[in-house]
Write a protein that holds these residues in place. Structure first.
Motif, PDB file in Angstrom:
ATOM      1  N   CYS A 235      33.611  58.170  20.559  1.00 14.77           N
ATOM      2  CA  CYS A 235      34.750  58.001  19.821  1.00 14.77           C
ATOM      3  C   CYS A 235      35.231  59.387  19.175  1.00 14.77           C
ATOM      4  N   ASP A 237      36.600  60.109  16.246  1.00 16.84           N
ATOM      5  CA  ASP A 237      36.406  60.142  15.040  1.00 16.84           C
ATOM      6  C   ASP A 237      34.757  60.126  14.849  1.00 16.84           C
ATOM      7  N   CYS A 238      34.167  59.001  15.092  1.00 14.83           N
ATOM      8  CA  CYS A 238      32.621  58.926  14.610  1.00 14.83           C
ATOM      9  C   CYS A 238      31.757  59.524  15.759  1.00 14.83           C
ATOM     10  N   CYS A 279      33.655  52.274  14.217  1.00  7.70           N
ATOM     11  CA  CYS A 279      34.004  53.007  12.914  1.00  7.70           C
ATOM     12  C   CYS A 279      35.627  52.231  12.738  1.00  7.70           C
ATOM     13  N   SER A 281      38.308  53.197  14.261  1.00  9.91           N
ATOM     14  CA  SER A 281      39.532  54.241  14.496  1.00  9.91           C
ATOM     15  C   SER A 281      40.432  53.811  15.445  1.00  9.91           C
TER      16      SER A 281
END
Length: 681
Positions: A235, A237-238, A279, A281
């Motif tokens: 991902c 984001d995470c 997460c 996202s």
């Protein structure tokens, strides 16, 4: 002039110098060109659009890997990648190459629409392999010669195409689920191809396909024999990784005051997005593709030999790639909104009972086999129902015995089943006997052993003794039916309800139909030469009824009972087929064997239902069953006092069966009882 001469000398020198060993991925992205016919993406190949294939290219180059299998979605750019691998061999490592297609038309389309345009734009290959259709030696549409080897395109429905080639260094199979399993009794096309690969040191097999039905799919079956690799994506984001799954696609819904769409209802597929399961996202299409690229390219930069793919099973020479669904596609045109629309439309159609759209969606978009939901109990549940009675002993309710035999090349399988009121039945024996059945040798020990069961005497728990009332032998196999016809004909005088049977290919055929009369004025069949009429069994309807009965528990009409010590494979074989749509039958649902399953027990049980119809057990009234039981008691007292049960008999001492013929109503004599038990009422 000098420049032309130098170029010619350089080109000639290349023919004598051994080609440099170059990784497949490197050659493809520096030497391989896509034609204009490939679509929006053409010109020099770029793994930017197909990063997931870097792992496949690495597996091709791995000397420890001899087979590569992909279970994939349909629109991920597979065919041109396969062509790239083939052309790399033509250019750098010439050898005999074979590509297998389901039908000749598939191979011809591949040649005309993809192979020829691709070779023409890859000029160094075109100089080595002429793809024109001129009629000259070594250059047909299905056979292309080049220095050091050839490329042969073959169809699975013609086994001679494969067998005519002695050895192959590299083979590719397109859509294995569509290939033929057994053409003209010569085995599967893929199996024949594998034999050719064994004769070439260092050979490799590449299999790529979209699966069909779970447990029927050849693509799925092959994948289960590999290390089953998946490609977890990080991902943005995470940073956590997971295998991309359609379960994480979401969309918004219209307000309740808005009119519902005819197909989508209140769902708004144009709002579809992907949510990271770690997460939460939200990924749009750009982020989805970038996450796939970044994950793979980072793995390459880090020196990962699998290029981001992760094995889920031990590696033993077969590399498998799975879960390669359309969410991984980085080609232009693949959008989450389109996926959502197709899913919603398929689910809407499925609500009407039409599963075709949902099957296609699961196969072609998710790259997974479609799992039919069955309400049948599994083998473990069926085994839990087994009852405390001994093999070869008939429980109290059993009053009539049938024997059904499935004939294989190396064995016969047989089932003895006892029937009672309301067609409630009890398994008395499930077994197989090793044999060589391809000849009609009357001295073969298997036939004497079968006599022991056919003419034997069986004990019933109330003290009665029973004989088999009717029996049938499957004569469907052209290589064993001589033996079957010989056996039936030579026992007919002793046992007149011994039938030669065949399963009907008509899915709508009734369980029981009268056999055709022997017509001496027409061309004789093999059975008629033996003086026999063959009964056609409506196996589809017989198995439908069998499956309905397997769902029932307890005691009563239609219930099926099994003894506790039944052979362990019995229930697995009963569940060895799935009823699913078949292209061969115009999309109708037919029973199809699960991959690698044995189904002799299932066939024997279907034949037993056919015999119950033949004996008209479903038409017998309570008074008929009472009369049969009363007659058994009378028979036991008057005629069977000294009979030896089947478990103690030797084949040489098996008594001949009483010839049955038949009245209605309560039996007044032993002969009348025989007629009633044999269904002539």
């Amino acid at each position: 002039m000098r420049q032309t001469l130098a170029s010619a000398l350089l080109e000639a020198g290349e023919q004598f110098n051994p080609p440099r060993v170059i990784p497949s991925a490197e050659w493809i992205e520096t030497e391989f060109y896509l034609p204009a016919e490939s679509g929006v993406i053409n010109g020099l190949y770029d793994f930017y659009y197909t990063p997931y294939f870097l792992g496949v290219a690495a597996a091709i180059d791995d000397p420890e890997t001899y087979e590569i299998d992909l279970m994939k979605a349909s629109q991920i750019g597979w065919t041109y990648f396969m062509i790239a691998l083939i052309l790399k061999l033509v250019r750098c490592s010439p050898m005999p190459i074979m590509a297998l297609f389901a039908k000749e038309g598939d191979g011809k389309s591949f040649h005309d629409e993809k192979l020829v345009p691709t070779v023409l734009v890859n000029r160094p290959v075109a100089k080595l392999m002429d793809v024109s259709t001129a009629k000259k030696a070594g250059n047909r549409w299905n056979h292309k010669s080049f220095p050091g080897g050839f490329l042969k395109l073959v169809a699975s429905n013609s086994p001679g195409n494969v067998k005519s080639t002695s050895s192959v260094g590299f083979a590719a199979v397109e859509e294995p689920d569509d290939t033929s399993d057994n053409v003209k009794g010569q085995g599967s096309a893929i199996g024949n191809l594998e034999e050719r690969l064994k004769r070439y040191p260092g050979s490799k097999l590449l299999v790529g396909g979209t699966p069909t039905i779970a447990d029927l799919s050849k693509t799925e079956r092959r994948l289960k024999q590999t290390d089953m690799r998946v490609l977890p994506i990080a991902c943005h984001d995470c940073g956590e990784k997971h295998v991309l799954d359609f379960e994480h696609i979401n969309w918004l819904y219209a307000d309740k005051d808005q009119p519902a769409h005819e197909i989508y209802g209140r769902a708004l597929p144009e709002t579809a997005y992907y949510a990271c399961p770690h997460c939460g996202s939200i990924w749009d299409d750009y982020q989805r593709k970038e996450n796939v690229r970044n994950t793979v390219f980072k793995a390459v930069a880090d020196g990962d030999p699998l290029k981001g793919w992760v094995r889920t099973k031990p590696f033993a020479g077969r590399a498998g790639f799975m879960e390669l669904n359309e969410l991984y596609a980085c080609l232009p045109g693949t959008t989450l909104a389109d996926i959502a629309r197709e899913q919603l439309a398929a689910e809407k159609l499925a609500e009407t009972g039409d599963m075709t759209g949902l099957i296609k969606f699961v196969n072609q978009k998710r790259g997974r086999p479609f799992q039919y939901q069955s309400d049948l109990p599994d083998a473990e549940k069926l085994a839990e129902r087994c009852e405390e009675y001994a093999e070869l002993t008939v429980p109290a309710g059993g009053l009539i015995l049938t024997l059904t035999v499935d004939v294989q090349h190396d064995r016969i399988a047989l089932i003895l089943r006892a029937w009672g009121r309301g067609e409630e039945s009890w398994l008395v024996l499930w077994t197989e006997i090793a044999a060589e059945t391809s000849t009609a040798d009357k001295k073969d020990p298997v036939w004497a052993e079968l006599d022991r069961y056919l003419f034997g005497v069986y004990r019933q728990s109330k003290g009665y003794t029973l004989r088999v009332s009717a029996a049938s032998l499957d004569s469907s196999d052209g290589q064993t039916n001589d033996a079957v016809y010989h056996y039936v004909r030579t026992r007919k005088k002793r046992f007149n309800k011994l039938l030669a049977i065949k399963g009907s290919s008509n899915v709508d055929a009734e369980i029981l139909t009268a056999p055709r009369k022997i017509d001496l004025n027409t061309k004789a069949t093999k059975a008629s030469k033996y003086g026999l009429q063959v009964y056609m069994v409506g196996v589809t309807k017989a198995k439908d009824l069998l499956h309905e009965r397997l769902k029932q528990t307890g005691s009563g009409p239609g219930r099926m009972h099994t003894y506790k010590d039944v052979r362990s494979d019995y229930f697995e074989q009963l569940l060895g087929e799935i009823k699913a749509p078949s292209k061969r039958h115009g999309g109708k649902k037919v029973y199809q064997k699960k991959a690698s399953a044995k189904v002799e027990a299932l066939d024997c049980e279907a034949y037993a239902i056919h015999l119950s119809r033949y004996l008209r057990l479903h038409l017998k009234q309570p008074a008929d069953w009472d009369a049969i039981e009363a007659g058994l008691m009378q028979t036991d007292l008057l005629a069977e006092a000294e009979a030896t049960p089947i478990t103690e008999q030797q084949p040489e001492t098996v008594p001949a069966a009483t010839k049955p013929t038949a009245p209605q109503g309560k039996p007044a004599s032993l002969a009348d009882l025989g007629r009633l038990m044999n269904g002539d009422d």
